[in-house]
Design a protein around this motif. Structure first.
Motif, PDB file in Angstrom:
ATOM      1  N   ASP A 152       0.948  -1.167  -0.008  1.00 41.55           N
ATOM      2  CA  ASP A 152       0.204   0.125   0.112  1.00 41.55           C
ATOM      3  C   ASP A 152       0.888   1.147   0.215  1.00 41.55           C
ATOM      4  O   ASP A 152       1.987   1.285   0.789  1.00 41.55           O
ATOM      5  N   THR A 153       0.179   2.420  -0.736  1.00 42.18           N
ATOM      6  CA  THR A 153       1.159   3.338  -0.569  1.00 42.18           C
ATOM      7  C   THR A 153       0.376   4.518  -0.201  1.00 42.18           C
ATOM      8  O   THR A 153      -0.687   4.757  -0.307  1.00 42.18           O
ATOM      9  N   THR A 154       0.894   5.212   0.620  1.00 42.87           N
ATOM     10  CA  THR A 154       0.514   6.691   1.269  1.00 42.87           C
ATOM     11  C   THR A 154       1.294   7.794   0.971  1.00 42.87           C
ATOM     12  O   THR A 154       2.605   7.827   0.971  1.00 42.87           O
ATOM     13  N   ILE A 155       0.681   8.988   0.960  1.00 42.61           N
ATOM     14  CA  ILE A 155       1.354  10.433   0.734  1.00 42.61           C
ATOM     15  C   ILE A 155       1.391  10.985   1.661  1.00 42.61           C
ATOM     16  O   ILE A 155       0.223  11.084   2.393  1.00 42.61           O
ATOM     17  N   THR A 156       2.454  11.444   2.367  1.00 42.24           N
ATOM     18  CA  THR A 156       2.859  12.219   3.522  1.00 42.24           C
ATOM     19  C   THR A 156       2.203  13.722   3.322  1.00 42.24           C
ATOM     20  O   THR A 156       1.974  14.055   2.221  1.00 42.24           O
ATOM     21  N   SER A 157       2.182  14.265   4.616  1.00 43.15           N
ATOM     22  CA  SER A 157       1.786  15.758   4.202  1.00 43.15           C
ATOM     23  C   SER A 157       2.813  16.825   3.589  1.00 43.15           C
ATOM     24  O   SER A 157       2.770  17.702   2.866  1.00 43.15           O
ATOM     25  N   LYS A 158       4.005  15.973   3.566  1.00 44.94           N
ATOM     26  CA  LYS A 158       4.935  16.905   2.739  1.00 44.94           C
ATOM     27  C   LYS A 158       5.076  16.305   1.333  1.00 44.94           C
ATOM     28  O   LYS A 158       5.875  16.760   0.602  1.00 44.94           O
ATOM     29  N   GLY A 159       4.295  15.345   1.018  1.00 43.85           N
ATOM     30  CA  GLY A 159       4.042  15.015  -0.403  1.00 43.85           C
ATOM     31  C   GLY A 159       4.889  13.684  -0.721  1.00 43.85           C
ATOM     32  O   GLY A 159       5.154  13.515  -2.018  1.00 43.85           O
ATOM     33  N   THR A 161       6.070   9.810  -0.822  1.00 40.86           N
ATOM     34  CA  THR A 161       5.423   8.664  -0.971  1.00 40.86           C
ATOM     35  C   THR A 161       5.759   7.635  -0.032  1.00 40.86           C
ATOM     36  O   THR A 161       7.262   7.434  -0.199  1.00 40.86           O
ATOM     37  N   VAL A 162       5.246   6.789   0.640  1.00 36.35           N
ATOM     38  CA  VAL A 162       5.691   5.802   1.571  1.00 36.35           C
ATOM     39  C   VAL A 162       4.868   4.565   1.185  1.00 36.35           C
ATOM     40  O   VAL A 162       3.832   4.441   1.085  1.00 36.35           O
ATOM     41  N   ILE A 163       6.044   3.601   1.044  1.00 33.52           N
ATOM     42  CA  ILE A 163       5.378   2.265   0.853  1.00 33.52           C
ATOM     43  C   ILE A 163       5.206   1.204   1.911  1.00 33.52           C
ATOM     44  O   ILE A 163       6.202   1.268   2.674  1.00 33.52           O
ATOM     45  N   HIS A 164       4.256   0.793   2.427  1.00 34.94           N
ATOM     46  CA  HIS A 164       4.000  -0.271   3.238  1.00 34.94           C
ATOM     47  C   HIS A 164       3.855  -1.684   2.809  1.00 34.94           C
ATOM     48  O   HIS A 164       2.674  -2.009   2.008  1.00 34.94           O
ATOM     49  N   TRP A 165       4.798  -2.245   2.558  1.00 33.79           N
ATOM     50  CA  TRP A 165       4.825  -3.623   2.103  1.00 33.79           C
ATOM     51  C   TRP A 165       4.036  -4.736   2.916  1.00 33.79           C
ATOM     52  O   TRP A 165       4.206  -4.673   4.215  1.00 33.79           O
ATOM     53  N   ARG A 166       3.198  -5.560   2.478  1.00 34.39           N
ATOM     54  CA  ARG A 166       2.514  -6.343   3.049  1.00 34.39           C
ATOM     55  C   ARG A 166       3.406  -7.392   3.784  1.00 34.39           C
ATOM     56  O   ARG A 166       3.240  -7.949   5.078  1.00 34.39           O
ATOM     57  N   ARG A 167       4.542  -7.990   3.202  1.00 31.41           N
ATOM     58  CA  ARG A 167       5.704  -8.562   3.764  1.00 31.41           C
ATOM     59  C   ARG A 167       6.944  -7.816   3.337  1.00 31.41           C
ATOM     60  O   ARG A 167       7.355  -7.731   2.022  1.00 31.41           O
TER      61      ARG A 167
END
Length: 462
Positions: A152-159, A161-167
């Motif tokens: 899953d990828t999320t965008i922080t307030s600073k713009g 991109t943070v990737i959250h791997w399932r594994r």
């Protein structure tokens, strides 16, 4: 008419209860509780086919293994990643090395309390770590396996991109490479192995359970379900054993050695029997499992026939001998490749490379063993009795070759076949085996006998 109520009740019972049984989710269970190898690879192939055939809703791998061969673990991993049926792993006690790679490929991992997963460093037969080129391949393989489950990828307030791997692929890589450092997880110099609690915390375990029933009811949400288990037959065990690449290389050694020694002393004897048995043991499990097709076996047989014709009927070693060698080599390789007729598109390049390596190593070792035995037979040791030791002296009346051949020296004739350098010559009304002393002699050319040795005439162009 009196039977009608009973038939009606039976029909309703069949419809109601039969339908309910059919609607129950089916879990197909495959046990992998031994070393990962050709036998467990066969379990996975056959079990997966049976699960598809029965329309299973899920496949459950019951794992308890300390590892095994990389090649078979990679094959199982690939099958799991490409499976249309969800595959879940239940680690009963251990999923080490190759077992960990297989578990990470599954859609979900469940572990019994006290179970472990990790330690995927590639080692040799003695347990020592292999060179880095092997570790590099395993690092990439286990990373890609972890990445295959998505992120899953999320965008922080600073713009950013943070990737959250399932594994997390880095955690998987730390199971292979002791140099990987992950704060609060593993320090440098240690290969990562996770307990059940640690695996849950790091996203490498979906739940700690005590039984298959707990997985089905608590985690898969099946209130009522059916479970079937793959039960390997005796043939599966034998075929799995014979499909081991090391054993296949040994069988190729016996085939090559048997052919060589049989051609040295034509006639059906022990070498030909050994070669035939080895060929049957090589091709039979591959044919029965659908790997080898009839035409691939026929290519191998045609190669043997061409080689025999070249060495026994057609003098010298020319087109037939070369084609025979190519046919034998090709037949052995194609039997290991899972192609469909002449369609090789589904075959991965690493499978072809693996097949070539198995056959080439077997042929090389076969030639080496043949040369060794040829040198040892008749000498001291266990091979002493395999050759005649007594000598037959000429002064005692023994003659190695017919006296008539000595009478041929100085006589003239014509080449009955091409001599390159061996062939046949016609002198008078008779044909004789002959060898061209210099170069090749074409058929029909006049020749002269200059000497005789080993029951053969040596000739030169007239």
């Amino acid at each position: 008419m009196k039977r009608f109520p009973f038939l009606f009740i039976f029909f309703l019972y069949s419809v109601v209860f039969g339908t309910n049984a059919a609607e129950k989710p089916l879990i197909y269970k495959i046990d992998i509780k031994k070393e990962i190898g050709s036998t467990t690879w066969r379990y996975m192939q056959k079990g997966n086919d049976e699960a598809v055939k029965h329309g299973a809703d899920a496949i459950l791998l019951h794992l308890n293994t300390y590892g095994g061969t990389v090649v078979h673990a990679d094959s199982i991993r690939t099958l799991i990643l490409n499976s249309k049926i969800p595959v879940y792993a239940f680690i009963d006690n251990n999923a080490a090395s190759a077992g960990a790679l297989i578990a990470i490929a599954c859609d979900s991992i469940y572990m019994r309390p006290g179970a472990n997963i990790g330690a995927v460093t590639v080692v040799n037969e003695t347990g020592a770590a292999m060179p880095d080129k092997y570790q590099s391949y395993m690092r990439a393989t286990i990373r890609s396996t972890a990445e295959a489950h998505g992120a899953d990828t999320t965008i922080t307030s600073k713009g950013d991109t943070v990737i959250h791997w399932r594994r997390d692929p880095r955690i998987a890589e730390a199971m292979v490479d002791e140099r990987v450092v992950i704060p609060n997880v593993v320090d440098s110099g240690k290969v990562l192995t996770l307990t059940a609690q640690e695996a849950v915390k790091l996203g490498y375990c979906e739940g700690i359970v005590n039984s298959v029933d707990e997985i089905a009811t608590k985690h898969l949400g099946y209130k009522d379900y059916r479970i079937e288990q793959y039960k390997p037959s005796v043939y599966d065990e034998i075929a799995g054993f014979l499909s081991n690449p090391a054993l296949q290389a040994i069988l190729i050694m016996i085939i090559i050695g048997g052919i060589y020694f049989e051609l040295q002393s034509p006639g059906l004897g022990f070498p030909s029997a050994a070669a035939i048995i080895a060929a049957i043991l090589y091709f039979a499990p591959l044919y029965m499992s659908g790997m080898a097709e009839s035409w691939e076996i026929l290519i191998f047989v045609a190669g043997i026939i061409l080689l025999v014709l070249e060495l026994l009927v057609i003098p010298g070693f020319g087109v037939a001998g070369i084609l025979g060698s190519i046919f034998i080599f090709t037949g052995l390789i194609l039997a290991l490749v899972n192609n469909v007729n002449f369609d090789f598109s589904p075959v991965a390049s690493q499978d072809i490379s693996r097949s070539i390596l198995t056959v080439v190593s077997g042929i090389i070792c076969g030639f080496a063993l043949t040369l060794y035995l040829a040198h040892k037979i008749g000498s001291k040791g266990i091979f002493r009795r395999l050759a005649l030791q007594s000598s037959q002296e000429v002064k005692e009346g023994y003659i190695g070759v017919p006296e008539r051949l000595f009478e041929m020296v100085g006589k003239e004739g014509v080449a009955a076949t091409i001599l390159r350098p061996a062939g046949k010559v016609t002198i008078g009304d008779d044909d004789y085996d002959a060898v061209a002393l210099y170069g090749y002699i074409e058929r029909g050319e006049p020749v002269k006998v200059v000497k005789t040795e080993n029951s053969q005439l040596y000739v030169v162009k007239k």
